[in-house]
Design a protein around this motif. Sequence first.
Motif, mmCIF file in Angstrom:
data_model
loop_
_atom_site.group_PDB
_atom_site.id
_atom_site.type_symbol
_atom_site.label_atom_id
_atom_site.label_comp_id
_atom_site.label_asym_id
_atom_site.label_seq_id
_atom_site.Cartn_x
_atom_site.Cartn_y
_atom_site.Cartn_z
ATOM 1 N N SER A 1 1.112 -1.292 0.121
ATOM 2 C CA SER A 1 -0.103 -0.076 0.001
ATOM 3 C C SER A 1 0.968 1.182 -0.114
ATOM 4 O O SER A 1 1.588 1.366 1.042
ATOM 5 C CB SER A 1 -0.908 0.058 1.134
ATOM 6 O OG SER A 1 -0.338 -0.485 2.317
ATOM 7 N N PRO A 2 0.944 1.881 -1.109
ATOM 8 C CA PRO A 2 2.010 3.007 -1.383
ATOM 9 C C PRO A 2 1.425 4.216 -0.213
ATOM 10 O O PRO A 2 0.413 4.571 -0.255
ATOM 11 C CB PRO A 2 1.713 3.398 -2.746
ATOM 12 C CG PRO A 2 0.274 2.991 -3.110
ATOM 13 C CD PRO A 2 0.117 1.943 -2.452
ATOM 14 N N ASP B 1 13.542 3.568 -12.011
ATOM 15 C CA ASP B 1 12.397 4.473 -11.974
ATOM 16 C C ASP B 1 11.543 3.936 -10.849
ATOM 17 O O ASP B 1 11.499 2.681 -10.258
ATOM 18 C CB ASP B 1 11.506 4.174 -13.303
ATOM 19 C CG ASP B 1 12.354 4.803 -14.569
ATOM 20 O OD1 ASP B 1 12.465 5.821 -14.626
ATOM 21 O OD2 ASP B 1 12.825 3.799 -14.917
ATOM 22 N N SER B 2 10.603 4.797 -10.247
ATOM 23 C CA SER B 2 9.874 4.568 -9.110
ATOM 24 C C SER B 2 8.750 3.505 -9.675
ATOM 25 O O SER B 2 8.539 3.550 -10.948
ATOM 26 C CB SER B 2 9.140 5.645 -8.530
ATOM 27 O OG SER B 2 8.143 6.304 -9.332
ATOM 28 N N MET B 3 7.996 2.942 -8.643
ATOM 29 C CA MET B 3 6.785 1.886 -9.163
ATOM 30 C C MET B 3 5.712 2.914 -9.562
ATOM 31 O O MET B 3 4.891 2.420 -10.287
ATOM 32 C CB MET B 3 6.412 1.358 -8.021
ATOM 33 C CG MET B 3 5.839 1.785 -6.737
ATOM 34 S SD MET B 3 5.642 0.538 -5.416
ATOM 35 C CE MET B 3 4.786 1.804 -4.163
ATOM 36 N N PHE B 4 5.784 4.235 -9.441
ATOM 37 C CA PHE B 4 4.552 4.975 -9.711
ATOM 38 C C PHE B 4 4.905 5.282 -11.397
ATOM 39 O O PHE B 4 3.809 5.337 -12.144
ATOM 40 C CB PHE B 4 4.558 6.282 -8.831
ATOM 41 C CG PHE B 4 4.367 5.961 -7.478
ATOM 42 C CD1 PHE B 4 3.281 5.368 -7.083
ATOM 43 C CD2 PHE B 4 5.550 6.275 -6.532
ATOM 44 C CE1 PHE B 4 3.284 5.169 -5.527
ATOM 45 C CE2 PHE B 4 5.380 6.071 -5.256
ATOM 46 C CZ PHE B 4 4.213 5.340 -4.841
ATOM 47 N N VAL B 5 6.144 5.532 -11.620
ATOM 48 C CA VAL B 5 6.495 5.692 -13.255
ATOM 49 C C VAL B 5 6.345 4.550 -13.804
ATOM 50 O O VAL B 5 5.940 4.546 -15.126
ATOM 51 C CB VAL B 5 8.003 6.245 -13.143
ATOM 52 C CG1 VAL B 5 8.367 6.647 -14.713
ATOM 53 C CG2 VAL B 5 8.208 7.698 -12.152
ATOM 54 N N LYS C 1 -1.428 -3.569 -9.642
ATOM 55 C CA LYS C 1 -1.202 -3.415 -8.135
ATOM 56 C C LYS C 1 0.143 -3.183 -8.205
ATOM 57 O O LYS C 1 1.114 -3.386 -8.567
ATOM 58 C CB LYS C 1 -1.391 -4.562 -7.518
ATOM 59 C CG LYS C 1 -2.981 -5.004 -7.563
ATOM 60 C CD LYS C 1 -3.518 -6.388 -6.645
ATOM 61 C CE LYS C 1 -4.828 -6.751 -6.778
ATOM 62 N NZ LYS C 1 -4.942 -7.928 -6.434
ATOM 63 N N PHE C 2 0.467 -2.325 -6.824
ATOM 64 C CA PHE C 2 1.766 -2.141 -6.108
ATOM 65 C C PHE C 2 2.131 -3.535 -5.403
ATOM 66 O O PHE C 2 1.355 -3.944 -4.597
ATOM 67 C CB PHE C 2 1.947 -0.997 -5.494
ATOM 68 C CG PHE C 2 1.737 0.468 -6.373
ATOM 69 C CD1 PHE C 2 2.646 0.704 -7.519
ATOM 70 C CD2 PHE C 2 0.862 1.207 -6.292
ATOM 71 C CE1 PHE C 2 2.360 1.563 -8.200
ATOM 72 C CE2 PHE C 2 0.575 2.207 -7.114
ATOM 73 C CZ PHE C 2 1.486 2.504 -7.919
#
Lengths: 82, 143
Positions: A6-7, B15-19, A56-57
């Motif tokens: 959960s980010p 890179d971040s997981m958001f990118v 999903k993360f």
Amino acid sequence: MPEELSPGCARPTGDPVGEIAAHQTAFEQERKEESPVILIGKKAPDFTAPGYHNGKFINVKLSEYLGKWVLLCFYPGDFTFV
Amino acid sequence: MFQGLGVEVLSMSVDSMFVHKMWNDEELSKMVKGGVPFPMLSDAGGRVGKVYGIYDEDLGVETRGRFLIDPDGVIQGYEVLTPPVGRHVAETIRQIQAFQLVRESKGAQATPSGWHPGRPTLKPGPDLVGKVWKEWKTEMAFD
């Protein structure tokens, strides 16, 4: 297999784990140059890393894939050209 | 392709997981139906990349390192390219097929240069010493 993350606002990142990690930390403490520890025919250094998969993360640990063939591919960056 | 071979693919960059999410959702999903089928991992500090010897300190990025890891967690092969040249995936698939064949034969078979599925393998042993020339021709390395 990988646990869901959960980010929060931080930007999570990958980290070596186990003996290799201890080895690397020792290196950092000694302010020595970090040297690669990969060797052909030897164990792949274990690590954990956050990631994105199927909407999903997640958090992935390489050693969870024992028993399977794994293709690990590094690349310079998202939105680059090759 | 790799799923058919029983291979789990993991990609990793700084890179971040958001990118990763944005790249998948905005661009890669237009190239691959359904989006990227494997986990896209983040090594923002380059710490994993350093251990694997493929982190470029000057550029601050990870080079094109590709590691083939067997079910025992052992690195059977790797290839590293600098950023401007892309990989040849068919060669990676060929190597996986070769390593899987060798493993299934418990080392009784080896794949000579140029081998691909369907081609003869070599059976190392006393009878093969000095006789490889009968089994394998130089042209076989090139096609």
